[in-house]
Write a protein that holds these residues in place. Structure first.
Motif, mmCIF file in Angstrom:
data_model
loop_
_atom_site.group_PDB
_atom_site.id
_atom_site.type_symbol
_atom_site.label_atom_id
_atom_site.label_comp_id
_atom_site.label_asym_id
_atom_site.label_seq_id
_atom_site.Cartn_x
_atom_site.Cartn_y
_atom_site.Cartn_z
ATOM 1 N N SER A 110 0.734 -1.257 0.129
ATOM 2 C CA SER A 110 -0.078 0.029 0.024
ATOM 3 C C SER A 110 0.864 1.346 0.107
ATOM 4 O O SER A 110 1.984 1.154 0.086
ATOM 5 N N GLY A 111 0.176 2.301 0.012
ATOM 6 C CA GLY A 111 0.935 3.468 -0.061
ATOM 7 C C GLY A 111 1.587 4.039 1.026
ATOM 8 O O GLY A 111 2.628 4.812 1.217
ATOM 9 N N TRP A 112 1.160 3.174 2.384
ATOM 10 C CA TRP A 112 1.899 3.678 3.698
ATOM 11 C C TRP A 112 3.089 2.466 3.988
ATOM 12 O O TRP A 112 3.713 2.284 5.026
ATOM 13 N N SER A 113 3.199 1.439 2.934
ATOM 14 C CA SER A 113 4.332 0.486 3.163
ATOM 15 C C SER A 113 5.914 1.270 3.061
ATOM 16 O O SER A 113 6.233 2.114 2.439
ATOM 17 N N ALA A 114 6.620 0.760 3.986
ATOM 18 C CA ALA A 114 7.897 1.356 3.946
ATOM 19 C C ALA A 114 8.921 0.828 2.773
ATOM 20 O O ALA A 114 9.905 1.603 2.762
ATOM 21 N N SER A 167 5.670 12.166 -1.773
ATOM 22 C CA SER A 167 5.646 12.749 -2.768
ATOM 23 C C SER A 167 4.422 12.828 -3.783
ATOM 24 O O SER A 167 4.082 13.756 -4.324
ATOM 25 N N VAL A 168 3.493 11.763 -3.503
ATOM 26 C CA VAL A 168 2.258 11.678 -4.196
ATOM 27 C C VAL A 168 1.206 11.955 -3.430
ATOM 28 O O VAL A 168 0.473 13.269 -3.583
ATOM 29 N N PHE A 169 0.896 11.101 -2.531
ATOM 30 C CA PHE A 169 -0.198 11.180 -1.685
ATOM 31 C C PHE A 169 -0.177 12.404 -0.592
ATOM 32 O O PHE A 169 -1.076 13.210 -0.686
ATOM 33 N N LEU A 170 0.670 12.855 0.272
ATOM 34 C CA LEU A 170 1.033 13.433 1.065
ATOM 35 C C LEU A 170 0.867 14.874 0.773
ATOM 36 O O LEU A 170 0.327 16.107 1.009
ATOM 37 N N ALA A 171 1.779 14.960 -0.529
ATOM 38 C CA ALA A 171 1.968 16.184 -1.038
ATOM 39 C C ALA A 171 0.728 16.815 -1.641
ATOM 40 O O ALA A 171 0.350 18.101 -1.335
ATOM 41 N N ALA A 189 0.847 15.563 -8.648
ATOM 42 C CA ALA A 189 0.405 14.953 -10.263
ATOM 43 C C ALA A 189 1.688 14.673 -11.040
ATOM 44 O O ALA A 189 1.753 13.522 -11.584
ATOM 45 N N TRP A 190 2.753 15.335 -10.815
ATOM 46 C CA TRP A 190 3.980 15.200 -11.525
ATOM 47 C C TRP A 190 4.539 14.016 -10.905
ATOM 48 O O TRP A 190 5.013 13.116 -11.762
ATOM 49 N N ALA A 191 4.867 13.752 -9.730
ATOM 50 C CA ALA A 191 5.424 12.520 -8.968
ATOM 51 C C ALA A 191 4.570 11.415 -9.346
ATOM 52 O O ALA A 191 5.179 10.214 -9.602
ATOM 53 N N GLY A 192 3.265 11.584 -9.248
ATOM 54 C CA GLY A 192 2.144 10.335 -9.539
ATOM 55 C C GLY A 192 2.487 9.873 -11.042
ATOM 56 O O GLY A 192 2.467 8.589 -11.130
ATOM 57 N N TRP A 219 7.974 1.163 -0.184
ATOM 58 C CA TRP A 219 7.810 2.127 -1.141
ATOM 59 C C TRP A 219 7.293 3.581 -0.497
ATOM 60 O O TRP A 219 6.686 4.238 -0.995
ATOM 61 N N PHE A 220 8.312 3.736 0.418
ATOM 62 C CA PHE A 220 7.978 5.064 1.290
ATOM 63 C C PHE A 220 8.202 6.312 0.557
ATOM 64 O O PHE A 220 7.023 7.038 0.647
ATOM 65 N N PRO A 221 9.163 6.498 -0.486
ATOM 66 C CA PRO A 221 8.843 7.817 -1.158
ATOM 67 C C PRO A 221 7.806 8.181 -1.994
ATOM 68 O O PRO A 221 7.399 9.245 -2.095
ATOM 69 N N VAL A 222 6.805 7.158 -2.315
ATOM 70 C CA VAL A 222 5.652 7.298 -2.770
ATOM 71 C C VAL A 222 4.627 8.360 -2.052
ATOM 72 O O VAL A 222 3.890 9.071 -2.474
ATOM 73 N N LEU A 223 4.708 7.777 -0.677
ATOM 74 C CA LEU A 223 3.805 8.405 0.313
ATOM 75 C C LEU A 223 3.929 10.074 0.463
ATOM 76 O O LEU A 223 2.851 10.770 0.113
#
Length: 275
Positions: free
Chosen positions: A39-43, A51-55, A93-96, A45-49
């Motif tokens: 998931s997005g909260w998995s360590a 850069s995409v979701f929290l941003a 959006a750019w990071a996603g 794949w941490f950079p995704v959290l």
């Protein structure tokens, strides 16, 4: 939260942020065959959290929250709070996009990443387009002013106060120049010059009229409301189809108050309709 201060673009931004938050809990990456997923909260794949979701979520919060801050906004590192929100939304959006098309062999994009990218794209697009598209700048709700239908100022018992629209009167879609002879009644074509005008002392240019009595009015087109301190930056924008309260006369200008309590100077009073 007073939704009268939010625009349609702000509503789109907030809905997209909610979808982005939901997508963060779904699988963003999964091994072919479904043997393992993250998931997005998995360590892993941490950079995704961040850069995409929290941003995107923080950007939406900054855009909406800026509407309830004192105007004009203070700048932080050269940008206002709402401008920081737009920057974060576009970054999301750019990071996603790059996260969606990237990845390792044998690991596919999950539904959380796909939904997250769509939500981030809508969020970033709405955030960037709202300052430029009038349709997105329109108020979320065109509600009646607070206390509508009540007597805000002393007057005859059972009668509306001076300048206040009569109960049940519809709000103007596009007000015409001139003042109606009675509260709540539209002005007749060609009779604007024959309307009764209240006896008031003519104020000196730039000064306040001591005999002024507050009244409700509407504007024929969107007009900026400037700060009472003379700042060139608008503190709000008056939209047609909504009643505003005139609280003071300053020469040809009016000191007006919006439904959420903000006050400022309306410099262009041509063609306004009094309620």
């Amino acid at each position: 939260m007073n939704n009268r201060s939010l625009s349609r673009g702000d509503a789109v931004v907030l809905v997209a942020a909610v979808l982005l938050f939901i997508a963060s809990f779904l699988d963003i990456r999964e091994v072919e065959g479904g043997s393992q997923s993250w998931s997005g909260w998995s360590a892993d794949w941490f950079p995704v959290l961040p850069s995409v979701f929290l941003a995107g979520i923080f950007g939406a919060a900054a855009i909406a929250g800026a509407k309830f801050l004192p105007q004009p906004q203070r700048e932080f590192l050269g940008l206002r709070v709402d401008q920081w929100g737009i920057a974060l939304a576009v970054t999301s959006a750019w990071a996603g996009f790059w996260t969606l098309i990237g990845g390792m062999d044998g690991i596919d994009a999950g539904p959380g990443l796909i939904l997250g990218f769509i939500a981030a794209l809508v969020l970033g697009g709405a955030a960037a387009a709202t300052p430029m598209v009038p349709a997105l700048q329109a108020p979320l709700t065109a509600a009646k002013p607070a206390g509508y239908g009540q007597q805000p100022y002393p007057g005859q018992p059972g009668q509306p106060g001076y300048g206040y629209p009569a109960p049940g009167a519809s709000q103007p879609g596009f007000p015409q120049p001139g003042q109606p002879s009675q509260p709540g009644q539209p002005a007749q074509p060609g009779a604007a010059g024959m309307q009764h005008q209240p006896t008031q002392a003519v104020p000196a240019a730039g000064g306040a009229d001591p005999n002024f009595q507050p009244y409700w009015f509407a504007v024929p087109a969107a007009r900026p409301l400037y700060g009472e301190d003379g700042s060139p930056t608008p503190v709000a924008e008056l939209a047609p189809g909504t009643w505003y309260l005139a609280v003071e006369q300053r020469g040809q200008a009016l000191v007006a108050q919006t439904q959420d309590g903000r006050r400022g100077v309306l410099q262009d009073t041509s063609g306004i309709q009094r309620g």
